[in-house]
Design an enzyme around this catalytic site. Structure first.
Site, PDB file in Angstrom:
ATOM      1  N   ALA A  65       0.852  -1.189   0.000  1.00  0.00           N
ATOM      2  CA  ALA A  65       0.000   0.000   0.000  1.00  0.00           C
ATOM      3  C   ALA A  65       0.890   1.243   0.000  1.00  0.00           C
ATOM      4  CB  ALA A  65      -0.882  -0.015   1.243  1.00  0.00           C
ATOM      5  N   GLY A 105       0.649  -5.088   0.969  1.00  0.00           N
ATOM      6  CA  GLY A 105      -0.502  -5.183   0.078  1.00  0.00           C
ATOM      7  C   GLY A 105      -0.145  -5.867  -1.240  1.00  0.00           C
ATOM      8  N   GLU A 108      -0.345  -9.428  -0.486  1.00  0.00           N
ATOM      9  CA  GLU A 108      -1.766  -9.732  -0.225  1.00  0.00           C
ATOM     10  C   GLU A 108      -2.531  -9.849  -1.540  1.00  0.00           C
ATOM     11  OE1 GLU A 108      -1.987  -6.443   2.684  1.00  0.00           O
ATOM     12  OE2 GLU A 108      -2.920  -7.902   4.018  1.00  0.00           O
ATOM     13  N   GLU A 128       4.245  -4.973   7.384  1.00  0.00           N
ATOM     14  CA  GLU A 128       3.422  -3.901   7.956  1.00  0.00           C
ATOM     15  C   GLU A 128       3.784  -3.588   9.402  1.00  0.00           C
ATOM     16  OE1 GLU A 128       2.383  -6.203   5.904  1.00  0.00           O
ATOM     17  OE2 GLU A 128       0.820  -5.440   4.561  1.00  0.00           O
TER      18      GLU A 128
HETATM   19  N1  3HC Z   1       4.562   3.522  -0.182  1.00  0.00           N
HETATM   20  C1  3HC Z   1       5.010   4.717  -0.605  1.00  0.00           C
HETATM   21  N2  3HC Z   1       6.260   4.921  -1.042  1.00  0.00           N
HETATM   22  C2  3HC Z   1       7.087   3.867  -1.053  1.00  0.00           C
HETATM   23  C3  3HC Z   1       6.685   2.594  -0.631  1.00  0.00           C
HETATM   24  C4  3HC Z   1       5.344   2.434  -0.173  1.00  0.00           C
HETATM   25  N3  3HC Z   1       4.880   1.262   0.219  1.00  0.00           N
HETATM   26  N4  3HC Z   1       7.712   1.753  -0.763  1.00  0.00           N
HETATM   27  C5  3HC Z   1       8.733   2.472  -1.245  1.00  0.00           C
HETATM   28  N5  3HC Z   1       8.353   3.741  -1.434  1.00  0.00           N
HETATM   29  C6  3HC Z   1       9.151   4.838  -1.995  1.00  0.00           C
HETATM   30  C7  3HC Z   1      10.258   5.274  -1.057  1.00  0.00           C
HETATM   31  O1  3HC Z   1       9.784   6.237  -0.142  1.00  0.00           O
HETATM   32  C8  3HC Z   1      11.269   5.835  -2.008  1.00  0.00           C
HETATM   33  O2  3HC Z   1      10.830   7.123  -2.355  1.00  0.00           O
HETATM   34  P1  3HC Z   1      11.892   8.283  -2.662  1.00  0.00           P
HETATM   35  O3  3HC Z   1      12.685   7.806  -3.834  1.00  0.00           O
HETATM   36  O4  3HC Z   1      11.035   9.455  -2.914  1.00  0.00           O
HETATM   37  O5  3HC Z   1      12.722   8.393  -1.419  1.00  0.00           O
HETATM   38  C9  3HC Z   1      11.108   4.958  -3.246  1.00  0.00           C
HETATM   39  O6  3HC Z   1       9.832   4.346  -3.130  1.00  0.00           O
HETATM   40  C10 3HC Z   1      12.151   3.869  -3.364  1.00  0.00           C
HETATM   41  O7  3HC Z   1      12.190   3.164  -2.137  1.00  0.00           O
HETATM   42  P2  3HC Z   1      13.566   2.700  -1.482  1.00  0.00           P
HETATM   43  O8  3HC Z   1      14.559   3.808  -1.552  1.00  0.00           O
HETATM   44  O9  3HC Z   1      13.226   2.141  -0.157  1.00  0.00           O
HETATM   45  O10 3HC Z   1      14.000   1.568  -2.507  1.00  0.00           O
HETATM   46  P3  3HC Z   1      14.732   0.191  -2.207  1.00  0.00           P
HETATM   47  O11 3HC Z   1      14.922  -0.441  -3.509  1.00  0.00           O
HETATM   48  O12 3HC Z   1      15.903   0.426  -1.309  1.00  0.00           O
HETATM   49  O13 3HC Z   1      13.694  -0.675  -1.343  1.00  0.00           O
HETATM   50  C11 3HC Z   1      11.537  -1.646  -0.856  1.00  0.00           C
HETATM   51  C12 3HC Z   1      12.496  -1.094  -1.939  1.00  0.00           C
HETATM   52  C13 3HC Z   1      12.144  -2.892  -0.218  1.00  0.00           C
HETATM   53  C14 3HC Z   1      10.243  -1.963  -1.526  1.00  0.00           C
HETATM   54  C15 3HC Z   1      11.373  -0.581   0.255  1.00  0.00           C
HETATM   55  O14 3HC Z   1      11.034   0.649  -0.353  1.00  0.00           O
HETATM   56  C16 3HC Z   1      10.312  -0.900   1.247  1.00  0.00           C
HETATM   57  O15 3HC Z   1      10.556  -1.636   2.176  1.00  0.00           O
HETATM   58  N6  3HC Z   1       9.110  -0.318   1.085  1.00  0.00           N
HETATM   59  C17 3HC Z   1       8.044  -0.460   2.015  1.00  0.00           C
HETATM   60  C18 3HC Z   1       7.360  -1.780   1.880  1.00  0.00           C
HETATM   61  C19 3HC Z   1       6.200  -1.878   2.842  1.00  0.00           C
HETATM   62  O16 3HC Z   1       6.302  -1.550   4.004  1.00  0.00           O
HETATM   63  N7  3HC Z   1       5.054  -2.348   2.340  1.00  0.00           N
HETATM   64  C20 3HC Z   1       3.902  -2.477   3.136  1.00  0.00           C
HETATM   65  C21 3HC Z   1       3.112  -1.216   3.080  1.00  0.00           C
HETATM   66  S1  3HC Z   1       1.732  -1.212   4.160  1.00  0.00           S
HETATM   67  C22 3HC Z   1       0.575  -2.188   3.381  1.00  0.00           C
HETATM   68  O17 3HC Z   1       0.819  -2.729   2.362  1.00  0.00           O
HETATM   69  C23 3HC Z   1      -0.759  -2.252   4.063  1.00  0.00           C
HETATM   70  C24 3HC Z   1      -1.624  -3.323   3.506  1.00  0.00           C
HETATM   71  O18 3HC Z   1      -1.528  -4.450   4.333  1.00  0.00           O
HETATM   72  C25 3HC Z   1      -3.050  -2.902   3.445  1.00  0.00           C
END
Ligand code: 3HC
Length: 704
Positions: A65, A105, A108, A128
């Site tokens: 998400a 997500g 999921e 998450e």
């Molecule tokens: N939402 C918004 N922005 C995100 C994002 C997300 N889920 N994941 C990554 N980004 C953005 C980062 O902020 C970054 O932005 P920037 O360039 O402006 O700084 C850009 O994408 C690139 O991210 P990274 O620098 O972290 O890139 P990496 O290649 O080093 O890592 C990744 C990639 C492993 C995917 C890492 O970004 C990450 O861990 N992201 C978060 C993943 C996450 O937590 N997902 C769960 C979200 S909550 C959810 O899904 C709820 C659901 O259950 C309903």
């Protein structure tokens, strides 16, 4: 959908290919989930399409998400209509073709598809919990149905990324393609073979097989220390437990209720903030992102002490060959033995495989002569923290290192410009300050000297990332940014003893707050002799330096901390448990009496605020002097250099929770009571007057 949709559908033979194209990582930003639903509906009504593939464009499947959307009023679809709910209701089979990351997500969504296929390099996970929430797209209900509640619990409570091969073994992935396969071609070929299969397999239809109902309480117990003050890990357990007792749809409702409670919790807001500032810290406002970064393949570390060894391990751990140099064979042997012991401890604890330890050790080459490091692309000096020791080493490095090699110093406080002046290439010199233990702590403070070139700085920042660190830029000021902002905390904790506290009382307050260890116990671990030397230096340089007679007495008595079996605490042989020591209490009372300071009682809140507000004030001075780019950089340093609890966001984020005016008023009151060391900084006063939060504070233009 309009042509601007981030999701597209195209037909390849019998197969409809749904592609999510929302750079950089295909998070479920505006229009993505809607786009997938729309393409799914179109695929189902197109008679030429027999099955569909869902894939991500660019470097990833779907990273989850959109974290930026949490805590906002972005409209959400009700349960039953979300993309997670409609995918497996598709009359035609849908296959998730996964490369890069399928997280949160994203996973999921993949689990809501009928089939999952991946490249071996892919990673999946439900992280998450790391941003203070739980999987809210059916993940807590589908994952236990796929892999069993125990494995699901482990993945959801740790948030770890699971490599595709393990995901295949667990049963999350149905099929792995060969290493260099073309994902789309492989996915189409695989789906074509399954087009006729009916009924379509749906994870939601599977039963949850619970072998041992005690796993939930066992997990609650096992995380009690790590997860103190937090709700999300416990809610994750509750949700997975619900999957074992409730039908799928009811379980999803339970998940949604728990999710709603967490989304705007203080911990979730702090953890989201931490996620974004860790990315922002890598951006240097006055150094263009296009600045060339020098490549490096070999590194050298000068000094085989504890820090030098830890730094060498960081390189070896990330696959880089590294040479470690020391003046004598004995020092080298001791240093290498310490490195071997550290690795052996990890193997014993099960966090490192024996063969991986051997590979890492093989990358570390002890050498006794400067000529042996001359061809390295960069060198990090990590010798004793004395200018007179470091200066000749810089002159020597300048003499021997090949042209273009970068010269870094791991000094934690000394003037980097003075070291640069020892060389004929000051533009190639910068500070790279690691935190102890250097192979564990993630922070790398890159210190910018007056002459450091943008290329040197960009390379130092990139070097940190390549060896698994978070690099943050600091100006050249005594203690740089992290230690300078922390120093008043260190002074205050000792003054609290003079006024009536005991080390164990202060430590308990800070551990309850969320630090892994109290500051006095940390002092014993690091060695009290280190602070002693730097206090002597500072006292010599600054007549107003606040003396610290209590720790000075301890060091002069030979109480250096754990290594001598006694420091702030006493230790039994072979055991690192700190035991409160009546002798220390006696010394404290004696010194306080000598200083004429009456002893009194302290509340936990007063202890906490005395320590942290002192640092907030200093951190404001750092911003005011332009020694850091942003308040959030200082928060990153506190999270990764000092173990500040992540779910509190960082020093400034935490202080904002109290409110800038309250912080100012308290500091101003202590200024009246205790004198100059509590004089509020100009920036703090201005923020309080304007009612601007710490996080919005503007730093002065950066001064190297
Ligand atoms: N939402 C918004 N922005 C995100 C994002 C997300 N889920 N994941 C990554 N980004 C953005 C980062 O902020 C970054 O932005 P920037 O360039 O402006 O700084 C850009 O994408 C690139 O991210 P990274 O620098 O972290 O890139 P990496 O290649 O080093 O890592 C990744 C990639 C492993 C995917 C890492 O970004 C990450 O861990 N992201 C978060 C993943 C996450 O937590 N997902 C769960 C979200 S909550 C959810 O899904 C709820 C659901 O259950 C309903």
């Amino acid at each position: 959908m309009s042509g601007a949709s981030p999701v597209s559908l195209e037909r390849q033979g019998d197969i409809g290919v749904i592609t999510v194209n929302y750079p950089p990582v295909n998070a479920l930003g505006p229009g993505v989930a809607e786009g997938i639903k729309d393409c799914l509906a179109r695929g189902n009504t197109d008679p030429a399409i027999k099955g569909m593939i869902l894939r991500g464009a660019g470097r990833s499947f779907i990273a989850g998400a959109d974290i930026r959307g949490f805590g906002t009023n972005r409209p959400r679809l009700p349960l039953g209509q979300r993309v997670y709910d409609v995918l497996d209701a598709s009359a035609k089979p849908v296959l998730a073709a996964i490369h890069g990351y399928a997280l949160g997500g994203g996973l999921e969504i993949a689990m809501a598809c009928h089939y999952r296929l991946a490249l071996p390099s892919a990673k999946v996970g439900l992280p998450e919990v790391l941003i203070g929430i739980l999987p809210g797209g059916g993940g807590t209900q589908r994952l236990p149905r796929l892999v069993g509640p125990k494995a699901a619990l482990d993945m959801i409570v740790t948030g770890r990324h699971v490599p595709a091969r393990e995901a295949r073994t667990l049963g999350i992935i149905d099929e792995l393609l060969p290493d260099n396969a073309n994902l789309l071609e492989g996915a189409i070929a695989w789906l074509i073979r399954l087009l006729a299969v009916r009924p379509l397999p749906r994870v939601r239809d599977r039963a949850v097989k619970l072998a041992d109902p005690d796993i939930f309480d066992a997990m609650r117990k096992s995380i009690a220390r790590r997860a103190r003050n937090q709700k999300a890990p416990y809610y994750c357990i509750d949700a997975v437990e619900a999957s074992t007792v409730l039908p799928f749809d009811e379980g999803c409702r339970r998940e949604a209720d728990l999710f709603k409670e967490l989304e705007n919790s203080a911990e979730a807001r702090a953890l989201r903030y931490a996620f974004f500032i860790e990315r922002e810290v890598t951006r240097l406002p006055d150094i263009p992102a296009t600045t060339p970064v020098r490549d490096f393949t070999t590194a050298a570390v000068v000094g085989a002490g504890t820090m030098g060894g830890g730094i060498a391990m960081s390189f070896a751990d990330s696959g880089y060959p590294v040479k470690i140099l020391d003046a004598t064979q004995e020092a080298l042997d001791r240093g290498m033995q310490r490195i071997r012991d550290n690795y052996a401890t990890s193997v014993r604890r099960g966090s490192l495989a024996e063969d991986e330890m051997q590979r890492r050790l093989a990358r570390i080459q002890p050498v006794a002569d400067y000529v042996d490091i001359r061809d390295c692309d960069l060198v990090i000096e990590a010798v004793f923290e004395e200018m007179d020791v470091k200066k000749p080493i810089f002159a020597k490095l300048d003499e021997v290192m090949k042209p273009g090699a970068l010269l870094f110093s791991n000094t934690s406080a000394l003037d980097i410009d003075q070291l640069a002046e020892m060389t004929k290439r000051p533009k190639d010199v910068a500070g790279t300050h690691f935190f102890s233990p250097a192979n564990v702590m993630k922070l790398l403070e890159v210190v910018r000297g007056k002459a450091s070139s943008p290329e040197t700085l960009a390379t130092a920042m990139a070097m940190g990332r390549k060896i698994g660190k978070l690099s943050a830029m600091a100006g050249n000021t005594d203690g740089f940014v992290a230690n300078r902002s922390r120093a008043p905390f260190n002074t205050e904790m000792v003054i609290l003893l003079e006024e009536g506290c005991l080390p164990e009382q202060v430590d308990k307050v800070m551990v309850d707050f969320g630090y892994p260890m109290g500051p006095f116990a940390v002092g014993d671990l690091a060695g009290l002799d280190i602070g002693y030397a730097s206090r002597k230096r500072r006292a010599a340089e600054n007549p107003n330096f606040r003396k610290q007679p209590i720790p000075d007495r301890l060091v002069e008595m030979g109480r250096f901390g754990q290594k001598t079996g006694a420091g702030w605490y006493h230790y039994e042989t072979g055991d690192r448990t700190p035991h409160p020591d009546p002798d220390v209490a006696e010394i404290i009372k004696e010194v306080a009496a000598g200083l004429g300071i009456p002893r009194r009682e302290f509340t936990d809140q007063e202890i906490l605020q005395r320590l942290l507000f002192a640092s907030v004030n200093e951190a404001c001075k750092i911003l005011e002097e332009g020694k850091a780019y942003r308040p959030s950089d200082i928060d990153v340093m506190w999270l990764h250099g000092f173990g500040f609890p992540r779910y509190r966001g960082g020093l400034f984020f935490w202080a904002d929770g109290i409110g800038v005016r309250s912080v100012y008023n308290q500091i101003a009151a202590w200024h009246q009571q205790y004198g100059e060391r509590w004089a509020p900084s100009r920036l703090l006063r201005e923020l309080a007057e304007a009612g601007t939060s710490f996080r919005e504070a503007k730093a002065a233009a950066f001064v190297p």
